[in-house]
Design an enzyme around this catalytic site. Structure first.
Site, PDB file in Angstrom:
ATOM      1  N   ARG A  15       0.835  -1.195   0.000  1.00  0.00           N
ATOM      2  CA  ARG A  15       0.000   0.000   0.000  1.00  0.00           C
ATOM      3  C   ARG A  15       0.875   1.252   0.000  1.00  0.00           C
ATOM      4  O   ARG A  15       2.090   1.183   0.169  1.00  0.00           O
ATOM      5  CB  ARG A  15      -0.928  -0.008   1.222  1.00  0.00           C
ATOM      6  CG  ARG A  15      -2.018  -1.043   1.168  1.00  0.00           C
ATOM      7  CD  ARG A  15      -2.796  -1.138   2.478  1.00  0.00           C
ATOM      8  NE  ARG A  15      -2.011  -1.730   3.545  1.00  0.00           N
ATOM      9  CZ  ARG A  15      -2.460  -1.913   4.787  1.00  0.00           C
ATOM     10  NH1 ARG A  15      -3.674  -1.520   5.109  1.00  0.00           N
ATOM     11  NH2 ARG A  15      -1.683  -2.493   5.698  1.00  0.00           N
ATOM     12  N   LYS A  75       1.468   1.929   7.329  1.00  0.00           N
ATOM     13  CA  LYS A  75       1.837   1.131   8.499  1.00  0.00           C
ATOM     14  C   LYS A  75       2.744   1.902   9.445  1.00  0.00           C
ATOM     15  O   LYS A  75       3.368   2.897   9.077  1.00  0.00           O
ATOM     16  CB  LYS A  75       2.516  -0.171   8.070  1.00  0.00           C
ATOM     17  CG  LYS A  75       1.578  -1.164   7.405  1.00  0.00           C
ATOM     18  CD  LYS A  75       0.358  -1.476   8.252  1.00  0.00           C
ATOM     19  CE  LYS A  75       0.687  -2.239   9.523  1.00  0.00           C
ATOM     20  NZ  LYS A  75      -0.520  -2.483  10.359  1.00  0.00           N
ATOM     21  N   TYR A  94      -1.178   4.580  10.635  1.00  0.00           N
ATOM     22  CA  TYR A  94      -1.543   3.621  11.676  1.00  0.00           C
ATOM     23  C   TYR A  94      -0.337   3.438  12.593  1.00  0.00           C
ATOM     24  O   TYR A  94       0.805   3.321  12.128  1.00  0.00           O
ATOM     25  CB  TYR A  94      -1.906   2.264  11.068  1.00  0.00           C
ATOM     26  CG  TYR A  94      -3.241   2.225  10.374  1.00  0.00           C
ATOM     27  CD1 TYR A  94      -4.426   2.456  11.067  1.00  0.00           C
ATOM     28  CD2 TYR A  94      -3.329   1.949   9.011  1.00  0.00           C
ATOM     29  CE1 TYR A  94      -5.652   2.420  10.427  1.00  0.00           C
ATOM     30  CE2 TYR A  94      -4.559   1.907   8.357  1.00  0.00           C
ATOM     31  CZ  TYR A  94      -5.715   2.150   9.073  1.00  0.00           C
ATOM     32  OH  TYR A  94      -6.931   2.111   8.434  1.00  0.00           O
ATOM     33  N   HIS A  96      -0.864   1.664  16.242  1.00  0.00           N
ATOM     34  CA  HIS A  96      -1.104   0.482  17.081  1.00  0.00           C
ATOM     35  C   HIS A  96      -0.040   0.373  18.179  1.00  0.00           C
ATOM     36  O   HIS A  96       0.680  -0.611  18.297  1.00  0.00           O
ATOM     37  CB  HIS A  96      -1.113  -0.791  16.223  1.00  0.00           C
ATOM     38  CG  HIS A  96      -2.191  -0.793  15.178  1.00  0.00           C
ATOM     39  ND1 HIS A  96      -3.532  -0.880  15.487  1.00  0.00           N
ATOM     40  CD2 HIS A  96      -2.117  -0.707  13.823  1.00  0.00           C
ATOM     41  CE1 HIS A  96      -4.247  -0.861  14.362  1.00  0.00           C
ATOM     42  NE2 HIS A  96      -3.424  -0.746  13.342  1.00  0.00           N
ATOM     43  N   GLU A 118      -6.035   4.882  13.755  1.00  0.00           N
ATOM     44  CA  GLU A 118      -6.955   3.970  14.440  1.00  0.00           C
ATOM     45  C   GLU A 118      -7.595   4.540  15.696  1.00  0.00           C
ATOM     46  O   GLU A 118      -8.494   3.906  16.263  1.00  0.00           O
ATOM     47  CB  GLU A 118      -6.255   2.646  14.782  1.00  0.00           C
ATOM     48  CG  GLU A 118      -5.256   2.702  15.922  1.00  0.00           C
ATOM     49  CD  GLU A 118      -3.861   3.120  15.513  1.00  0.00           C
ATOM     50  OE1 GLU A 118      -2.944   3.045  16.335  1.00  0.00           O
ATOM     51  OE2 GLU A 118      -3.686   3.534  14.335  1.00  0.00           O
ATOM     52  N   ASP A 270      -2.811  -6.811  15.243  1.00  0.00           N
ATOM     53  CA  ASP A 270      -2.171  -5.490  15.275  1.00  0.00           C
ATOM     54  C   ASP A 270      -2.215  -4.880  16.666  1.00  0.00           C
ATOM     55  O   ASP A 270      -1.362  -4.054  17.017  1.00  0.00           O
ATOM     56  CB  ASP A 270      -2.859  -4.541  14.294  1.00  0.00           C
ATOM     57  CG  ASP A 270      -2.385  -4.738  12.859  1.00  0.00           C
ATOM     58  OD1 ASP A 270      -1.182  -4.827  12.643  1.00  0.00           O
ATOM     59  OD2 ASP A 270      -3.238  -4.815  11.963  1.00  0.00           O
TER      60      ASP A 270
END
Length: 375
Positions: A15, A75, A94, A96, A118, A270
């Site tokens: 991505r 990511k 993101y 996490h 998120e 995740d």
């Protein structure tokens, strides 16, 4: 603002943080965008498409990170990327953080302003920047689980939907949120027998109204969870607590009692995973076996369908990216309480309560942190 788009470097991650369409929107509003060469190849967007949209192309990631006032990714930054972050830089991706102590420490030390997709909320408490990837991961979880049930993949040799005269496999979905609902849709569509566990009666009611008698809705208790999991062929872990480490709902002891050849797909990996026997895997080596139970715990599942995933993600993130570029982190975040929830780290201050609780750290109110850092 100068916005940087580095190429994703996580294993098998294809991505990209912005599509050419997103770049064109930023450039049309007077911003500068630098894209690392080949960053969009995985979604079928060559450098020429980004140049046509108004971006500059950088040969190396170092140049992107060094020059950009804001870095937009997909990511979480890997260790060598985190070393490139600098004071005052905005990171929008993101993160996490709850189960990732090393990343939290590095981001705090960097002095950067780190905003996590998120933990951005909407007015109803939903997670609009997580939802597109949750939809993708939920649907993929059934595809992956069905594949793992095949005998060459150490599964029990079952066709998820069966055939006339032969029972279909039993699928149990733990969690009825966005991931769970999309997993249910796919599993029912393939002909599986499906049950969902959740503790929110409104959620169960909504799923019951949508899927009718094809779905068994169960209030989640320890006993109900055990009974369904031990009788299941495929279990989907779709549990999410915003910003926090996922609870370990399926214990190692339960796994020892599951049917040989059954499959666990942990979409919550995740956030640390909701099965006690879970550990992160990659698309290159997606599964492992514990007590004859196949575990699929790929930490970036949507990365396997990068075109679908990137465009779905950009549809959700672009308005927030434009707001950050137009107003800067302080004003963009303070103007929108829902967006403010996305702030995880600001100038060496941790601002996400769930992450602080998970790691035993102190946290600061997000608005207070922005005022301290930006004045």
């Amino acid at each position: 603002m100068h916005v940087g788009i580095p190429k994703e470097v996580k294993v098998a991650e294809r991505r990209v943080g912005l599509t050419p369409t997103g770049v064109r929107e930023l450039v049309s509003q007077g911003h500068q965008v630098t894209v690392q060469t080949s960053a969009g190849v995985g979604i079928g967007a060559p450098d020429a498409d980004y140049v046509a949209a108004g971006a500059q192309i950088a040969d190396a990631a170092d140049a992107v990170w060094a020059e950009a006032e804001m870095v937009v990714k997909v990511k979480e930054p890997q260790a060598h990327e985190r070393a490139l972050l600098h004071q005052g830089q905005i990171l929008f991706t993101y993160l996490h953080l709850a189960p990732d102590v090393a990343q939290t420490a590095d981001l705090l030390e960097s002095g950067a302003t780190c905003i996590a997709y998120e933990t951005v909320t909407d007015q109803n408490g939903g997670l609009p920047l997580l939802a597109p990837m949750s939809q993708v991961a939920g649907r993929m979880s059934i595809q992956a689980g069905a594949h793992c049930l095949e005998a060459p993949n150490s599964g029990g040799g079952l066709l998820l939907g069966g055939v006339p005269g032969v029972p279909s496999a039993k699928t149990v979905v733990i969690g009825g949120g966005v991931v769970g609902e999309n997993a249910i849709e796919m599993a029912i569509g393939l002909g599986s027998q499906v049950a969902v566990l959740d503790r929110n009666l409104d959620t169960l009611g909504g799923l019951s109204r949508r899927f009718g008698a094809e779905l068994e809705t169960v209030y989640s208790t320890t006993q109900a969870l055990e009974e369904l999991v031990l009788n299941a062929d495929l279990v989907i872990g779709a549990v999410l607590v915003k910003g926090a480490t996922a609870p370990k709902l399926v214990t190692a002891e339960m796994v020892t009692q599951m049917k040989a050849g059954s499959v666990l797909v942990d979409v919550a990996i995740d956030q640390g995973g909701c099965f006690e026997t879970s550990r992160p895997t990659t698309h290159d080596e997606p599964t492992y076996v514990v007590d004859d139970v196949v575990h699929y715990c790929v930490a970036n599942m949507p990365g396997a369908v990068p075109r679908t995933s990137t465009y779905a993600l950009n549809n959700a993130t672009l308005p927030f990216t434009l707001a950050l570029a137009r107003h800067g982190a302080r004003d963009a975040l303070l103007a929108d309480p829902c967006f403010l929830g996305g702030l995880n780290i600001c100038g060496g201050l941790l601002t996400e309560r769930h992450v602080a609780e998970a790691q035993g750290l102190d946290d600061v109110d997000p608005a207070e942190a922005l005022t301290k850092v930006y004045g």
